[in-house]
Motif scaffolding. Structure first.
Motif, PDB file in Angstrom:
ATOM      1  N   ASP A 173     -32.956 -15.960 -23.682  1.00  0.00           N
ATOM      2  CA  ASP A 173     -32.571 -17.026 -24.603  1.00  0.00           C
ATOM      3  C   ASP A 173     -33.758 -17.647 -25.325  1.00  0.00           C
ATOM      4  OD1 ASP A 173     -33.704 -18.163 -22.412  1.00  0.00           O
ATOM      5  OD2 ASP A 173     -31.983 -19.416 -21.858  1.00  0.00           O
ATOM      6  N   ARG A 179     -30.695 -14.926 -29.449  1.00  0.00           N
ATOM      7  CA  ARG A 179     -29.785 -16.051 -29.712  1.00  0.00           C
ATOM      8  C   ARG A 179     -28.947 -15.800 -30.963  1.00  0.00           C
ATOM      9  NH1 ARG A 179     -34.458 -19.203 -28.708  1.00  0.00           N
ATOM     10  NH2 ARG A 179     -34.518 -19.718 -30.936  1.00  0.00           N
ATOM     11  N   TRP A 200     -28.401 -24.699 -27.207  1.00  0.00           N
ATOM     12  CA  TRP A 200     -28.864 -23.875 -26.098  1.00  0.00           C
ATOM     13  C   TRP A 200     -29.604 -24.743 -25.080  1.00  0.00           C
ATOM     14  CZ3 TRP A 200     -27.963 -18.590 -25.621  1.00  0.00           C
ATOM     15  CH2 TRP A 200     -27.426 -17.968 -26.737  1.00  0.00           C
TER      16      TRP A 200
END
Length: 533
Positions: A173, A179, A200
């Motif tokens: 991530d 992403r 996130w």
């Protein structure tokens, strides 16, 4: 063989049978309506009796005797009270009516269509959130989607409006490409035509996707409640900023979350760069900034496009010049560079002498440049310096001298901007229909939202320094001299313009001399006054 006729009761009695059925049905419905209160009370009494039996069964045997004694004592007391039995009966009937009322069942989980949508979304995420050697994967084909989707909301059409996803810790991530793949997939599977925000949480391995409401486009030019040195660039989402300002939206007044840009000696982003597509609203934003700057300062306008979008400002109080030609732009920018130096020298002398800064350097000076790169080829053809070279002093030392530079340009001519302009304009705005790569090239990072499906004029993104990227909708500030402008918007803009300058009779308007920097109160170029006439 001849067919026998049907008996009369079967051939002619069907109509009477149908009529009888309708009469019976009508009578049953009427009886139900009449007896509805009795049915409700009966249902409530049954529920109360069932609750009493459950309570009695749950009571320990050693406590049933005291419970019976307390109940008998209560009945005896109620019987002794005047009208006690009537009050007790009314209370029981009221409780039974409340308990037996018809209530809409509360749905505790997703429906069949919503479950299919969540299942499909889970299966689509499996290739991105799973690896072959994971002993207990969160995402697997045929797995349990309710373990990773801890929260979800749907709209009236059955489309997702919010989704909380838990993903495995080994997912990369921290990489933008990883992403972006997840965001594109969720955007496609959840329904296009809407804007989504993706939040996130790398520490907790959580992703929250939420649908954003469209930013209002009905807020027009007006006086905003701001302090000196604050400029409202536009309006954004309520959770993106920590303040609101009252605005007039049509006939109503409401609070709206603004994107406030702070300038002055304590500003960390003293200069602004606006980039957009043709017709995206860059000129509208520059005009809005000019109207706000005129409340407390003076402005210089240099228009490289030569379209006359700022003719309404020419000759107004506080407007020192509105230049559209190369010669006027060079003279005005040279004067502004000398004026910046003069302010720095005056402020330094005052500090050395222990005196406050002079009043003539406290008034803010705004330099508004619309597409200054267009003058570069013209200056090169005439053998003159590029006007952007004269911006080095205001850009580098403008914060200390209370000088602010605002520059606008288009994506197809960004390469014409000088390195000094790119370096010192740390407050950035991007307007129009742009790709994520174009937005990142200007703002330095990608937005956490998907592109808008429909981009009205003045819609874009803003980033002040190293802050987060926020959505932006510029207040409608059209050219009042444009025939396409509505009468309401025309009057709104004209109402914000200061009065016209009235030089003394028999004297010519003062023209700024680049060789002799002086206070700004009378610095108006001849071309600017001529344009205003």
């Amino acid at each position: 063989m001849a067919r026998r006729p049907l008996p009369r009761i079967l051939s002619s009695g069907s109509a009477s049978i149908t009529r009888s059925r309708e009469l019976v049905r009508t009578a049953a419905e009427n009886a139900t309506d009449i007896l509805h209160p009795l049915i409700t009370i009966t249902r409530g009494l049954r529920l109360l009796a069932g609750a009493g039996r459950q309570k009695w069964a749950a009571t320990p045997k050693d406590k049933r005797g005291p419970a019976l004694f307390c109940a008998a004592a209560c009945v005896f007391v109620v019987a002794l009270i005047p009208y006690g039995s009537v009050l007790a009966l009314v209370t029981v009937m009221g409780a039974a009516a409340w308990k037996g009322r018809e209530r809409t069942p509360v749905r505790t989980g997703p429906g069949e269509a919503e479950t299919r949508r969540l299942r499909s979304l889970y299966e689509a995420l499996v290739p991105y959130f799973s690896v072959a050697d994971d002993p207990s994967p969160l995402f697997a084909h045929g797995g349990e989607w309710d373990k990773v989707f801890s929260g979800y909301e749907f709209d009236g059409n059955g489309r997702l409006t919010r989704l909380h996803v838990a993903y495995p810790a080994y997912f990369t991530d921290s990489e933008a490409d990883s992403r972006n793949r997840i965001e594109q997939l969720l955007h496609a599977k959840s329904g296009r035509g809407r804007e989504y925000r993706f939040t996130w949480d790398e520490e907790g391995n959580q992703l929250v996707m939420s649908v954003l409401e469209a930013l209002p486009t009905s807020i027009g030019a007006q006086r905003f409640v701001t302090a000196p040195g604050e400029t409202v660039l536009g309006f954004t989402d309520g959770e993106a900023v920590q303040r609101t300002v009252p605005v007039s939206d049509g006939d109503a007044t409401r609070d709206a979350p603004p994107v406030v840009w702070r300038t002055g000696a304590r500003s960390t982003e003293p200069h602004l760069l606006i980039v957009g597509q043709p017709g995206s609203g860059t000129t509208t934003l520059l005009r809005s900034i000019a109207l706000q700057a005129l409340q407390h300062g003076d402005i210089l306008i240099v228009e490289g496009s030569g379209s006359g979008e700022y003719a309404c400002l020419a000759g107004r109080d506080g407007v020192l010049a509105v230049e559209c030609g190369l010669a006027g732009a060079l003279a005005t920018l040279e004067w502004a560079a000398h004026e910046t130096e003069r302010r720095l020298i005056a402020a330094n002398r005052a500090r050395q002498a222990g005196h406050p800064a002079p009043d003539d350097i406290k008034r803010p000076l705004w330099m508004l440049l619309d597409r200054p790169g267009a003058f570069g080829p013209l200056a090169a053809a005439d053998g003159k310096p590029d006007p952007q070279e004269l911006l080095q002093v205001p850009l580098r030392h403008g914060r200390a001298a209370n000088v602010t530079v605002v520059t606008t340009d288009q994506f197809d001519s960004l390469d014409t901007l000088s390195e000094t302009v790119r370096t010192h304009t740390r407050a950035r705005v991007v307007l129009g229909d742009c790709s994520r790569e174009q937005i990142e090239s200007v703002l330095g990072t990608e937005p956490h939202t998907t592109p808008a499906p429909d981009v009205p004029p003045g819609r874009g993104y803003a980033r002040l320094g190293t802050g987060p990227v926020v959505r932006l909708q510029v207040p409608a500030t059209p050219d009042p001299y444009d025939e396409a402008t509505s009468e309401a918007q025309r009057q709104a803009v004209l109402g914000l313009l200061p009065g016209r300058q009235t030089p003394a009779e028999g004297t010519a308007p003062a023209v700024p001399d680049p060789a002799r920097p002086r206070p700004l109160t009378a610095a108006v170029s001849a071309e600017g006054v001529a344009a205003g006439d």
